[in-house]
Structures are given as structure tokens and as C-alpha cells.
Motif scaffolding. Structure first.
Motif, PDB file in Angstrom:
ATOM      1  N   GLU A 178     -37.015   6.920 -39.227  1.00 59.74           N
ATOM      2  CA  GLU A 178     -35.993   5.893 -39.379  1.00 59.74           C
ATOM      3  C   GLU A 178     -35.193   5.807 -38.076  1.00 59.74           C
ATOM      4  O   GLU A 178     -35.768   5.889 -37.006  1.00 59.74           O
ATOM      5  CB  GLU A 178     -35.104   6.227 -40.587  1.00 59.74           C
ATOM      6  CG  GLU A 178     -35.890   6.252 -41.893  1.00 59.74           C
ATOM      7  CD  GLU A 178     -35.068   6.692 -43.085  1.00 59.74           C
ATOM      8  OE1 GLU A 178     -33.889   7.070 -42.903  1.00 59.74           O
ATOM      9  OE2 GLU A 178     -35.599   6.677 -44.221  1.00 59.74           O
ATOM     10  N   GLY A 179     -33.890   5.623 -38.175  1.00 57.51           N
ATOM     11  CA  GLY A 179     -33.040   5.523 -36.992  1.00 57.51           C
ATOM     12  C   GLY A 179     -31.987   4.455 -37.189  1.00 57.51           C
ATOM     13  O   GLY A 179     -32.322   3.269 -37.324  1.00 57.51           O
ATOM     14  N   GLY A 180     -30.725   4.866 -37.229  1.00 60.21           N
ATOM     15  CA  GLY A 180     -29.633   3.923 -37.359  1.00 60.21           C
ATOM     16  C   GLY A 180     -29.399   3.152 -36.077  1.00 60.21           C
ATOM     17  O   GLY A 180     -30.034   3.423 -35.046  1.00 60.21           O
ATOM     18  N   PRO A 181     -28.481   2.182 -36.114  1.00 57.95           N
ATOM     19  CA  PRO A 181     -28.218   1.368 -34.916  1.00 57.95           C
ATOM     20  C   PRO A 181     -27.863   2.192 -33.684  1.00 57.95           C
ATOM     21  O   PRO A 181     -28.338   1.902 -32.582  1.00 57.95           O
ATOM     22  CB  PRO A 181     -27.047   0.479 -35.348  1.00 57.95           C
ATOM     23  CG  PRO A 181     -27.146   0.404 -36.833  1.00 57.95           C
ATOM     24  CD  PRO A 181     -27.678   1.739 -37.278  1.00 57.95           C
ATOM     25  N   GLY A 182     -27.019   3.215 -33.853  1.00 56.61           N
ATOM     26  CA  GLY A 182     -26.639   4.032 -32.712  1.00 56.61           C
ATOM     27  C   GLY A 182     -27.808   4.803 -32.134  1.00 56.61           C
ATOM     28  O   GLY A 182     -27.938   4.935 -30.913  1.00 56.61           O
ATOM     29  N   THR A 183     -28.678   5.312 -33.006  1.00 57.03           N
ATOM     30  CA  THR A 183     -29.844   6.069 -32.548  1.00 57.03           C
ATOM     31  C   THR A 183     -30.814   5.174 -31.791  1.00 57.03           C
ATOM     32  O   THR A 183     -31.323   5.540 -30.718  1.00 57.03           O
ATOM     33  CB  THR A 183     -30.546   6.722 -33.744  1.00 57.03           C
ATOM     34  OG1 THR A 183     -29.646   7.651 -34.358  1.00 57.03           O
ATOM     35  CG2 THR A 183     -31.808   7.446 -33.320  1.00 57.03           C
ATOM     36  N   LEU A 184     -31.079   4.001 -32.335  1.00 60.10           N
ATOM     37  CA  LEU A 184     -31.997   3.077 -31.660  1.00 60.10           C
ATOM     38  C   LEU A 184     -31.406   2.600 -30.339  1.00 60.10           C
ATOM     39  O   LEU A 184     -32.121   2.478 -29.339  1.00 60.10           O
ATOM     40  CB  LEU A 184     -32.300   1.898 -32.574  1.00 60.10           C
ATOM     41  CG  LEU A 184     -33.029   2.240 -33.886  1.00 60.10           C
ATOM     42  CD1 LEU A 184     -33.186   0.993 -34.748  1.00 60.10           C
ATOM     43  CD2 LEU A 184     -34.382   2.875 -33.616  1.00 60.10           C
ATOM     44  N   ALA A 185     -30.087   2.350 -30.326  1.00 59.24           N
ATOM     45  CA  ALA A 185     -29.439   1.927 -29.084  1.00 59.24           C
ATOM     46  C   ALA A 185     -29.531   3.023 -28.024  1.00 59.24           C
ATOM     47  O   ALA A 185     -29.684   2.734 -26.828  1.00 59.24           O
ATOM     48  CB  ALA A 185     -27.981   1.552 -29.345  1.00 59.24           C
ATOM     49  N   LEU A 186     -29.440   4.278 -28.440  1.00 54.65           N
ATOM     50  CA  LEU A 186     -29.567   5.391 -27.496  1.00 54.65           C
ATOM     51  C   LEU A 186     -30.943   5.375 -26.832  1.00 54.65           C
ATOM     52  O   LEU A 186     -31.067   5.542 -25.611  1.00 54.65           O
ATOM     53  CB  LEU A 186     -29.333   6.711 -28.228  1.00 54.65           C
ATOM     54  CG  LEU A 186     -29.369   8.005 -27.403  1.00 54.65           C
ATOM     55  CD1 LEU A 186     -28.436   9.040 -28.000  1.00 54.65           C
ATOM     56  CD2 LEU A 186     -30.780   8.582 -27.330  1.00 54.65           C
ATOM     57  N   LEU A 187     -32.005   5.158 -27.632  1.00 50.31           N
ATOM     58  CA  LEU A 187     -33.360   5.110 -27.074  1.00 50.31           C
ATOM     59  C   LEU A 187     -33.507   3.943 -26.110  1.00 50.31           C
ATOM     60  O   LEU A 187     -34.096   4.081 -25.030  1.00 50.31           O
ATOM     61  CB  LEU A 187     -34.382   4.988 -28.201  1.00 50.31           C
ATOM     62  CG  LEU A 187     -34.473   6.140 -29.198  1.00 50.31           C
ATOM     63  CD1 LEU A 187     -35.576   5.861 -30.218  1.00 50.31           C
ATOM     64  CD2 LEU A 187     -34.726   7.473 -28.503  1.00 50.31           C
ATOM     65  N   VAL A 188     -32.960   2.790 -26.476  1.00 55.01           N
ATOM     66  CA  VAL A 188     -33.080   1.606 -25.628  1.00 55.01           C
ATOM     67  C   VAL A 188     -32.336   1.806 -24.315  1.00 55.01           C
ATOM     68  O   VAL A 188     -32.868   1.513 -23.229  1.00 55.01           O
ATOM     69  CB  VAL A 188     -32.555   0.366 -26.369  1.00 55.01           C
ATOM     70  CG1 VAL A 188     -32.447  -0.824 -25.417  1.00 55.01           C
ATOM     71  CG2 VAL A 188     -33.464   0.017 -27.539  1.00 55.01           C
ATOM     72  N   ARG A 189     -31.106   2.307 -24.386  1.00 54.96           N
ATOM     73  CA  ARG A 189     -30.334   2.528 -23.152  1.00 54.96           C
ATOM     74  C   ARG A 189     -31.041   3.509 -22.230  1.00 54.96           C
ATOM     75  O   ARG A 189     -31.074   3.315 -21.010  1.00 54.96           O
ATOM     76  CB  ARG A 189     -28.930   3.049 -23.486  1.00 54.96           C
ATOM     77  CG  ARG A 189     -27.992   2.011 -24.063  1.00 54.96           C
ATOM     78  CD  ARG A 189     -26.546   2.511 -24.000  1.00 54.96           C
ATOM     79  NE  ARG A 189     -26.382   3.779 -24.703  1.00 54.96           N
ATOM     80  CZ  ARG A 189     -26.076   3.897 -25.987  1.00 54.96           C
ATOM     81  NH1 ARG A 189     -25.938   2.807 -26.741  1.00 54.96           N
ATOM     82  NH2 ARG A 189     -25.917   5.086 -26.540  1.00 54.96           N
ATOM     83  N   ASP A 190     -31.597   4.550 -22.805  1.00 55.73           N
ATOM     84  CA  ASP A 190     -32.275   5.534 -21.973  1.00 55.73           C
ATOM     85  C   ASP A 190     -33.509   4.932 -21.302  1.00 55.73           C
ATOM     86  O   ASP A 190     -33.752   5.169 -20.116  1.00 55.73           O
ATOM     87  CB  ASP A 190     -32.683   6.747 -22.818  1.00 55.73           C
ATOM     88  CG  ASP A 190     -33.424   7.782 -22.006  1.00 55.73           C
ATOM     89  OD1 ASP A 190     -32.813   8.385 -21.114  1.00 55.73           O
ATOM     90  OD2 ASP A 190     -34.645   7.961 -22.236  1.00 55.73           O
ATOM     91  N   GLN A 191     -34.290   4.157 -22.052  1.00 56.67           N
ATOM     92  CA  GLN A 191     -35.475   3.542 -21.459  1.00 56.67           C
ATOM     93  C   GLN A 191     -35.091   2.543 -20.378  1.00 56.67           C
ATOM     94  O   GLN A 191     -35.763   2.445 -19.343  1.00 56.67           O
ATOM     95  CB  GLN A 191     -36.305   2.871 -22.549  1.00 56.67           C
ATOM     96  CG  GLN A 191     -37.017   3.845 -23.472  1.00 56.67           C
ATOM     97  CD  GLN A 191     -38.052   4.680 -22.744  1.00 56.67           C
ATOM     98  OE1 GLN A 191     -38.939   4.150 -22.055  1.00 56.67           O
ATOM     99  NE2 GLN A 191     -37.949   6.001 -22.874  1.00 56.67           N
TER     100      GLN A 191
END
Length: 477
Positions: A17-30
Motif C-alpha cells: 500500500e502506501g499513504g499520500p505521504g509515503t508515495l510523495a516521499l518516493l516521488v521526491r526521492d526519485q
């Protein structure tokens, strides 16, 4: 420089899964890694021998970078939404740099500059086109000379000009703040008008506009259906096997894409609201693929993701919305796990292919087994939710799919959990995967579906043992 991954986020991702904050963390890092990759391209060019990258090419690269910087500054991005942690919309320049297929371009450029491929002239010429598009999207007037490749000048997100000749040729490009003018020797000028988001139109037959699908959610920007970018080709190697080649869809093929896409959001939501949310957060473009001859008809399709092209999904034409929703669920788990792997070391296993995976005839390395099990766990959860919500005949199909994926995950988990190569955080991750698998068993498929799925896995294991018995590790017995 790279953000830590909180335990909460790690466990969310372990549950697929992954909440908004978790997904945003992955996107920002990439996105941060993409900027660092581009910095590496600039440094490699500056340090390259003049036999690899000429002084003129280096000077042009600096000019293109300056144009990108000007485009980036032309429009300040909106602030981050504090309620969701979602990153602000990127500037036109960053939107081009963060586009998934810019990643394969950068990797190709680095290989060429390091002497591991052809001279980087074509790669650097493509960067000039990226800079020109960014400037036009930002509304900055400019004039520049670009180079068509094999008779085609691709302007990412806008379209492509088919030149008068079939080889590499110069094209003079000017933008006056309203329209682009493309000028080449021996052919009439082509005037191009930019559209919002994706695409640009022209009355000239030599121009092919970029295409996009409607936004997945109301108010979302169009999603590029990228059939023009020269870096959309899949690389050779065992990672992609016999995956199909990129396709340039005709009008009928694009209509089939639109028909499947129009129902994809509802199909994703039926498998859990988080499936729709993660697709909206992570998916940045679709790359059409040819349908392999061995796929046949019905619900078959082929798909792939590329680690260097975060946010891109490569897929043959979807036969229906449910199949495409399942493809998105499957492939985006690979993207999530690869992005997490850039932030957290989950295991220290070697790349030796020696593990049994019931969805593959060949032995898998530990990381490949983890990737496959992770995506199959998400598929088991997706189809279980659909089975609990839908009616016949969709319900029976969903139960059959759930039972198959659940049985396959159950066969692979012992090797994952039993590995001594897991790091402490990797142990937490895999244990949470196992707990998620066990929770799915609280709503089992009907006995017939379960029995058939277990028989399938048993037969696959027996055949695998016949072929690869010496490689089968003890934890997978």
C-alpha cells in the motif's frame, strides 16, 4: 541528502500500500536522483576527452542547460500542500527532466560519454530538443538549431516533425511566445501551436502531434501516451525477455486505448481506493507496446517497467479496463519496491539465480523473487477485493485469479522469510508481507479455485525440481 524512510512508511509499503505521504516521499526521492543524474551527465561531458565530446558540443550543452535554467525560473511552482505532503507541480523545465523517458536518455548519454557506447552526438542533440520544449512551455521566446534523427525531429510532449530527408538533418526552430516555427532546407516552414499539457497542432502533414489520455481523476492533467520518444525502446537483456517492441498506434488502436482507459479508474477503485491513489501519484506516462503473437486473444497483454524510467508503464493495448487496472497494480509494485530499494537496503543477497518462483520456469535471484512475490501479493489482494464486491461472472474470475496469486505467494514466502541475508529493516518488511498474506486467508476463495491453484503450484514445483533440483535451496523445500 536522501530522506529517511519512517517505519510507518516501510510497513505501509510492505503491505503493498502506501499513504499520500509515503508515495510523495518516493516521488521526491526519485526526482532528486534524476537531477543528480543530469548533473552527472554535465560533469561527464565537461570531463570527456575532445575525441568523445568536442568543445563545440560542450559549449552547446552549457547553452541548453542555461535555457533550461531560464525556463525553470520563468514560472515559480506552487507551494507544497501541507495536508497531503504532495510535491508542488513542477516547472516546465522540471516537468521535462522528470518525464520518465528522460531517465533512459541520461543513462545512454552517460554510457556514451564514458566510452561505453557510440559517440554522444545524438544523445546531446536530444537534450537540445528537451531544452527547447521546456522554454516553449515556459513561454520564453528563442531561436535555436536542432538535429533530426533518421528523418524525425522529436519534440517531447509536443510531437514530431518528419523532415524532407531520411537522415540526420538540421532544423531551425523559433518560438515567438505564441507559436513554433520549424524551418528545414528544401521544405516549407511548419508552424506549430502548443496545446495545454500535452500535444501541439499544425496544419502541416509533416507534423505528428503527441497524444495523451484524459486524466485518471477529475481535474488531473492528461496522461501522455508516448509513442514518439526515441528513448522508449526496451533495452536488450534477460530482464525483459521477449517483451514486445514499442508500437506507434493508428487511430483504431488509440481508440482501443481510450476505451480501456475510460473504465480503468473504476476498476482500480474496485480493488481498493489505495490502488487508484497510488496510480494517480506514481504514473506519469504510458508507452504502447506491440502485442506479442503468443499472447493470443481475450484478456492477455504484456507489460513492463524500467528502473531508470520511474513513472513509465510500457504495455500492449489493454483488452479491457479490469485487465489494465490489474496491469497497473502489478507493474506499479515493481516501481514502488525499486524506489524503496534506492532508499533502504532490504537484503544483501548475491545475484545468483537459484530460487523457485511458481510464475517463472527459470531460477530467480533473491531480489527477483522478492520483486515477483511483492507484485503477486498485491495482485492477490486486488482480486480478492474485487471478488468480494462483484457479481458473476466477474466474481468467479476474480476468485480464480486471487486463488492463483495467493497460492504462488505462499510458495515463495518461505524462501524470502528464511533468508539470512535480510537486513533488520528488510526483516521487518518481509515479515509484514507474510502477515499481509495471512490476513488475506481470512476471506478464502471457494474450495474449487483454491484446489486448482494449489495443484498448479505443486505441478510447477515438481517440473522446476526436475529441471533445476541442484539449485533449489533448503528454505524453499
Amino acid at each position: 541528502m536522501f530522506p529517511p524512510v519512517p517505519d510507518r512508511a516501510l510497513l505501509e509499503l510492505a503491505r503493498t500500500e502506501g499513504g499520500p505521504g509515503t508515495l510523495a516521499l518516493l516521488v521526491r526521492d526519485q526526482d532528486t536522483r534524476r537531477l543528480l543524474l543530469l548533473r552527472a551527465v554535465l560533469d561527464a561531458a565537461e570531463g570527456a576527452d575532445r575525441s568523445v565530446c568536442t568543445p563545440g558540443q560542450k559549449a552547446r550543452l552549457r547553452e541548453d542547460w542555461a535555457l533550461l535554467v531560464a525556463a525553470d525560473r520563468a514560472e515559480a511552482p506552487a507551494p507544497q500542500d501541507p495536508r497531503t505532503g504532495s510535491p508542488p507541480p513542477p516547472s516546465p523545465a522540471r516537468e521535462r527532466l522528470f518525464h520518465p523517458l528522460t531517465g533512459p536518455w541520461a543513462r545512454s548519454c552517460l554510457r556514451a560519454l564514458d566510452g561505453g557506447g557510440p559517440r554522444p552526438a545524438r544523445d546531446l542533440a536530444h537534450f537540445s530538443a528537451l531544452a527547447a520544449v521546456a522554454a516553449a512551455r515556459a513561454g520564453l521566446p528563442f531561436t535555436t538549431r536542432l538535429t533530426a534523427r533518421d528523418g524525425v525531429l522529436t519534440l517531447p510532449s509536443l510531437g514530431a516533425l518528419h523532415t524532407a530527408g531520411s537522415g540526420d538533418a538540421p532544423v531551425d526552430v523559433g518560438y515567438d511566445g505564441d507559436r513554433l516555427t520549424l524551418r528545414q532546407h528544401g521544405a516549407p516552414d511548419v508552424t506549430v501551436h502548443l496545446e495545454s499539457g500535452v500535444g501541439a497542432w499544425s496544419g502541416a502533414l509533416a507534423w505528428t502531434p503527441a497524444h495523451a489520455l484524459p486524466g485518471l481523476l477529475p481535474g488531473a492533467p492528461p496522461l501522455p501516451l508516448d509513442d514518439l520518444d526515441p528513448y522508449r525502446e526496451l533495452p536488450d537483456g534477460p530482464r525483459y525477455g521477449n517483451a514486445a517492441r514499442p508500437l506507434t498506434p493508428d487511430e483504431a488502436e488509440r481508440k482501443r486505448w481510450h476505451q480501456a482507459w475510460s473504465g480503468t479508474a473504476a476498476a482500480l477503485r474496485s480493488g481498493g481506493a489505495h490502488r487508484l491513489a497510488e496510480t494517480a501519484a506514481l504514473l506519469r506516462c504510458l508507452v504502447p507496446l506491440e502485442t506479442p503473437s503468443d499472447i493470443g486473444t481475450g484478456r492477455g497483454s504484456c507489460s513492463a517497467t524500467r528502473r531508470e524510467a520511474f513513472g513509465a508503464l510500457l504495455s500492449s493495448t489493454p483488452p479491457d479496463p479490469v485487465t489494465f487496472a490489474a496491469t497497473l497494480v502489478h507493474e506499479l509494485q515493481h516501481a514502488k519496491l525499486a524506489a524503496l530499494g534506492d532508499l533502504v537496503t532490504l537484503h544483501q543477497s548475491d545475484p545468483e539465480p537459484r530460487y523457485f518462483a511458481p510464475w517463472r520456469p527459470d531460477p530467480r535471484p533473491y531480489d527477483g523473487l522478492l520483486q515477483g512475490t511483492y507484485s503477486h501479493l498485491a495482485m492477490a489482494a486486488f482480486y480478492q477485493r474485487r471478488a468480494l464486491l462483484t457479481r458473476r461472472p466477474d466474481r468467479e474470475w476474480a476468485w480464480a485469479q486471487h486463488a492463483r496469486y495467493h497460492a504462488q505467494v505462499g510458495a515463495a514466502l518461505p524462501a524470502l522469510v528464511g533468508s539470512p541475508d535480510l537486513t533488520p529493516r528488510g526483516r521487518r518488511f518481509v515479515d509484514e508481507m507474510a502477515a499481509t498474506y495471512e490476513r488475506l486467508a481470512e476471506h478464502p476463495a471457494p474450495r474449487g479455485h483454491t484446489a486448482r491453484a494449489q495443484a498448479y503450484v505443486k505441478a510447477a514445483r515438481a517440473l522446476w525440481r526436475q529441471r533445476h533440483a541442484p539449485a533449489l535451496p533448503r528454505p524453499n523445500e
